[in-house]
Design a protein around this motif. Structure first.
Motif, short mmCIF file in Angstrom:
data_model
loop_
_atom_site.label_atom_id
_atom_site.label_comp_id
_atom_site.label_asym_id
_atom_site.label_seq_id
_atom_site.Cartn_x
_atom_site.Cartn_y
_atom_site.Cartn_z
N ALA A 22 -4.41 12.53 -3.85
CA ALA A 22 -3.24 11.77 -3.13
C ALA A 22 -2.00 12.39 -3.48
O ALA A 22 -1.06 12.29 -2.56
CB ALA A 22 -3.40 10.38 -3.69
N GLU A 23 -1.60 13.01 -4.69
CA GLU A 23 -0.18 13.39 -5.05
C GLU A 23 -0.09 14.76 -3.92
O GLU A 23 1.19 15.07 -3.66
CB GLU A 23 -0.29 13.92 -6.38
N ARG A 25 -1.33 15.56 -1.20
CA ARG A 25 -1.21 14.90 0.10
C ARG A 25 0.25 14.47 0.22
O ARG A 25 0.89 14.80 1.30
CB ARG A 25 -2.36 13.77 0.73
N GLU A 26 0.59 13.84 -0.55
CA GLU A 26 2.06 13.15 -0.45
C GLU A 26 3.08 14.59 -0.27
O GLU A 26 4.07 14.34 -0.03
CB GLU A 26 2.47 12.35 -1.79
N ARG A 27 2.57 15.47 -1.03
CA ARG A 27 3.51 16.75 -1.06
C ARG A 27 3.23 17.64 0.14
O ARG A 27 3.80 19.08 0.48
CB ARG A 27 3.21 17.61 -2.39
N GLY A 28 2.72 17.09 1.25
CA GLY A 28 2.49 17.84 2.57
C GLY A 28 1.43 18.79 2.61
O GLY A 28 0.99 19.27 3.79
N ALA A 49 -9.09 9.83 0.22
CA ALA A 49 -7.91 9.31 0.80
C ALA A 49 -8.08 7.92 1.48
O ALA A 49 -7.38 6.95 1.49
CB ALA A 49 -7.59 10.16 2.09
N GLU A 70 0.89 14.23 -11.83
CA GLU A 70 2.09 14.84 -11.49
C GLU A 70 2.55 16.25 -11.62
O GLU A 70 3.02 16.84 -10.74
CB GLU A 70 3.31 13.89 -11.62
N ASP A 74 2.71 19.16 -8.66
CA ASP A 74 3.99 19.97 -8.65
C ASP A 74 3.81 21.49 -8.75
O ASP A 74 4.10 22.40 -7.91
CB ASP A 74 5.03 19.50 -9.51
N THR A 77 1.56 22.97 -5.98
CA THR A 77 2.24 22.62 -4.82
C THR A 77 3.41 24.06 -4.71
O THR A 77 3.49 24.77 -3.60
CB THR A 77 3.07 21.62 -4.39
#
Length: 302
Positions: A22-23, A25-28, A49, A70, A74, A77
């Motif tokens: 999920a994290e 996906r949130e970062r694109g 998802a 997180e 980070d 990504t």
């Protein structure tokens, strides 16, 4: 029986991966990119998802897990963290959570039997007192099975009943000695064991064992059977030295009788021929429960 590794795989990992997916996906990242990054299938990412897996609230709400998710998201990504480093960071957290922490609690929920042991982390320590005590109980259990399956043993049980005991390596009190709760009795010609071996349930035979240890004998197990001169003679003929003691002696009779006997083999016999209100008894003492049972079986050969 469930291992803590099963808890990690079945309870922790799906929640951890779903949080990380999920994290990411949130970062694109696309589902395909998330799948490649985590080394899982796109269908697994899709299930994460769409909430198609069961997630443990205890894992979701743990701040340390959330913080690591997180940091890894980070790092993966931006490219500041490799997949190997991400794995190492996750493994470090898992090991920490196994030591009396979140995963230990989840394991206790899956295995309620563990709750009775103080210091959950002891089950992972090969030198732990918990492991040693369970090995002692297993030794007594195994020897009891051999003993009670031997034809004729019931005839060797005295009126007060028999007990087979084994102690911890550094035993100091009867609480350090495992035995049969309630003793072994002859019920219609059959040796009957009323319960699984426990610590602290034998006062009489455990005290005899502890007295022999106090006398410097390197013994950890004992059993009591009935007394008969022929029983003692048969054991002596089989190579087991026999020592008589006076049950009415004012001090510790076992310790006193063994004090000057430096020549005894590792398995030997102590016996008393009775006294006022005291039933004659024979005791076999040795390095472990299996050894003393082997001596008793000598009486039943042929």
């Amino acid at each position: 029986m469930r291992f803590i590794e099963e808890v990690v795989v079945e309870e922790f990992l799906p929640t951890f991966r779903s949080m990380l997916a999920a994290e990411l996906r949130e970062r694109g990242l696309t589902q395909h990119e998330v799948a490649e990054t985590l080394g899982i299938s796109q269908s697994a990412v899709s299930k994460y998802a769409h909430g198609e897996i069961n997630r443990r609230e205890e894992v979701l709400s743990d701040e340390r897990v959330a913080d690591l998710v997180e940091r890894i998201a980070d790092g993966l990504t931006t490219g500041d963290m490799t997949s190997v480093q991400a794995l190492v960071e996750a493994e470090v957290l898992v090991r920490r959570l196994e030591e009396g922490d979140l995963l230990a609690r989840l394991h206790e929920q899956a295995m309620p039997e563990l709750a009775e042991y103080d210091g959950y982390g002891r089950i992972h320590d090969p030198e732990s007192a918990l492991r040693t005590s369970e090995q002692v109980r297993s030794s007594v259990r195994r020897a009891l099975r051999r003993l009670t399956n031997t034809s004729g043993f019931a005839g060797l049980i005295p009126n007060v009943g028999s007990n087979l005991v084994e102690c911890l390596p550094e035993a100091a009190t009867v609480d350090d000695v495992a035995g049969v709760p309630g003793r072994i009795f002859d019920v219609k010609g059959r040796a009957t064991v009323p319960g699984d071996p426990e610590f602290g349930v034998s006062e009489h035979v455990a005290s005899v064992l502890l007295s022999a240890r106090d006398a410097g004998r390197d013994v950890r197990a004992a059993i009591n059977i009935c007394y008969d001169p022929e029983i003692v003679a048969t054991l002596e003929a089989a190579g087991y030295d026999a020592v008589e003691f006076d049950p009415d002696a004012p001090t510790d009779p076992i310790r006193e009788s063994l004090a000057d006997r430096e020549d005894l083999p590792e398995t030997f016999v102590c016996y008393q021929t009775g006294g006022y209100g005291i039933e004659p008894i024979t005791y076999v003492l040795g390095p472990d429960a299996d050894a003393v049972v082997a001596a008793v079986k000598e009486l039943l050969r042929g």
